[in-house]
Enzyme design. Structure first.
Site, short mmCIF file in Angstrom:
data_model
loop_
_atom_site.label_atom_id
_atom_site.label_comp_id
_atom_site.label_asym_id
_atom_site.label_seq_id
_atom_site.Cartn_x
_atom_site.Cartn_y
_atom_site.Cartn_z
N VAL A 204 1.08 -0.98 -0.19
CA VAL A 204 -0.50 -0.14 -0.05
C VAL A 204 0.71 1.43 0.12
O VAL A 204 0.16 2.80 0.45
CB VAL A 204 -1.22 0.07 1.35
CG1 VAL A 204 -2.12 -0.92 0.90
CG2 VAL A 204 -0.24 -0.29 2.47
N HIS B 276 -4.64 -4.49 -1.88
CA HIS B 276 -4.82 -3.50 -0.80
C HIS B 276 -4.94 -1.84 -0.76
O HIS B 276 -4.79 -1.16 0.16
CB HIS B 276 -3.99 -3.86 0.18
CG HIS B 276 -3.83 -5.13 0.24
ND1 HIS B 276 -3.12 -6.01 0.10
CD2 HIS B 276 -5.02 -6.01 0.22
CE1 HIS B 276 -3.29 -7.72 0.24
NE2 HIS B 276 -4.43 -7.66 0.93
N CYS C 128 -13.06 9.68 -0.26
CA CYS C 128 -14.03 10.39 -0.03
C CYS C 128 -15.51 8.64 0.00
O CYS C 128 -15.39 8.47 -0.97
CB CYS C 128 -15.12 11.54 -0.61
SG CYS C 128 -16.51 11.49 -0.18
ZN LIG Z 1 -17.07 13.73 -1.26
#
Ligand SMILES: [Zn+2]
Length: 270
Positions: A107, A123, A131
């Site tokens: 990652v 991953h 978001c």
């Molecule tokens: Zn957003």
């Protein structure tokens, strides 16, 4: 490091039509990226439940406090890590057309930092945040700016931001799964680097590449009708793949082995 096996790998890379790479934590240790599980690793200092999606959704402030502590820590500087010779070689091999794809369990974003263009991440990526509402991604510069206004950090749309790495309890991204299984099926050479590939979905890939039935473990399973494919391991120690799935193991540090391969290829292409 066995130089005959290095020569054999160079030969196979040049002959391959569709070579791909599977990487794990072992390729990043030479960049100082902390390991999660080993002694002195991240789990000894941070509570692993911080990386469970239920905990994140229930207590985002708590988890974000832990993440920011990691971000500021000089000891666990995932964010400042730089690619090593291993990552650089893979980017070079892609550039000259000898490998098509890098599939990684890491990652740390180091393949991209090195210049690899076609990277599949199982991953996710700890260097970005996403978001939970509109799926927009941001870098940490945005997070740090946003923190002056609100904590935990939020998207412009108001949604909560979460690190773009896959947390425990979250599914592996479907497109990454689909593409990597197709790549394993299509490839005629797979380099397995810095991983024993024992955890799914990575565990299935060398077996699919070899035309073995992916859900039958141990002695390899049933060969299906797949064109011949070589699987080469570059690992510090033998793994359960060694002698069962891989054609051979080049034992050594990933960065050093890959750098030697690159030198040999540059000699041939010079
Ligand atoms: Zn957003």
């Amino acid at each position: 490091m066995d130089l005959c096996l290095i020569d054999k790998t160079v030969e196979l890379l040049i002959a391959a039509d569709h070579a791909i790479v599977l990487t794990g934590a072992g390729i990043s240790t030479e960049s100082g990226v902390p390991d999660f599980r080993s002694p002195g690793g991240i789990w000894e200092r941070y509570d692993p439940t911080m990386f469970f999606i239920e905990r994140f959704l229930a207590e985002p402030e708590e988890v974000w406090r832990c993440l920011l502590d990691m971000h500021r820590s000089s000891e666990f500087s995932l964010w400042d890590a730089q690619p090593n010779k291993g990552h650089m070689t893979l980017a070079y091999l892609e550039k000259i057309g000898l490998i098509k794809t890098v599939i990684t369990q890491n990652v740390d974003n180091l393949h991209q930092k090195a210049g690899s263009g076609n990277v599949i991440e199982f991953h996710g990526n700890m260097l970005f945040v996403r978001c939970l509402e509109c799926r927009k991604t941001y870098g940490y510069e945005y997070v740090l700016r946003e923190l002056e206004e609100s904590f935990p950090p939020h998207c412009e749309c108001g949604g909560l931001l979460k690190p773009d790495a896959v947390f425990f309890g979250e599914a592996i991204p479907q497109d990454a799964l689909r593409t990597s299984f197709r790549e394993a099926d299509d490839c005629d050479l797979m380099l397995v680097i810095g991983t024993s590939a024992q955890v799914e979905p990575a565990a299935s890939l060398p077996r699919i590449a070899k035309g073995m039935n992916s859900h039958i473990r141990g002695f390899g399973g049933i060969p299906l009708s797949k064109p011949r494919c070589h699987v080469i391991e570059i690992n510090w120690e033998p793994t359960p793949l060694t002698g069962q799935v891989s054609d051979f193991l080049i034992q050594g540090k990933a960065g050093e082995v890959l750098h030697t391969i690159e030198q040999k290829i540059r000699e041939k292409y010079a």
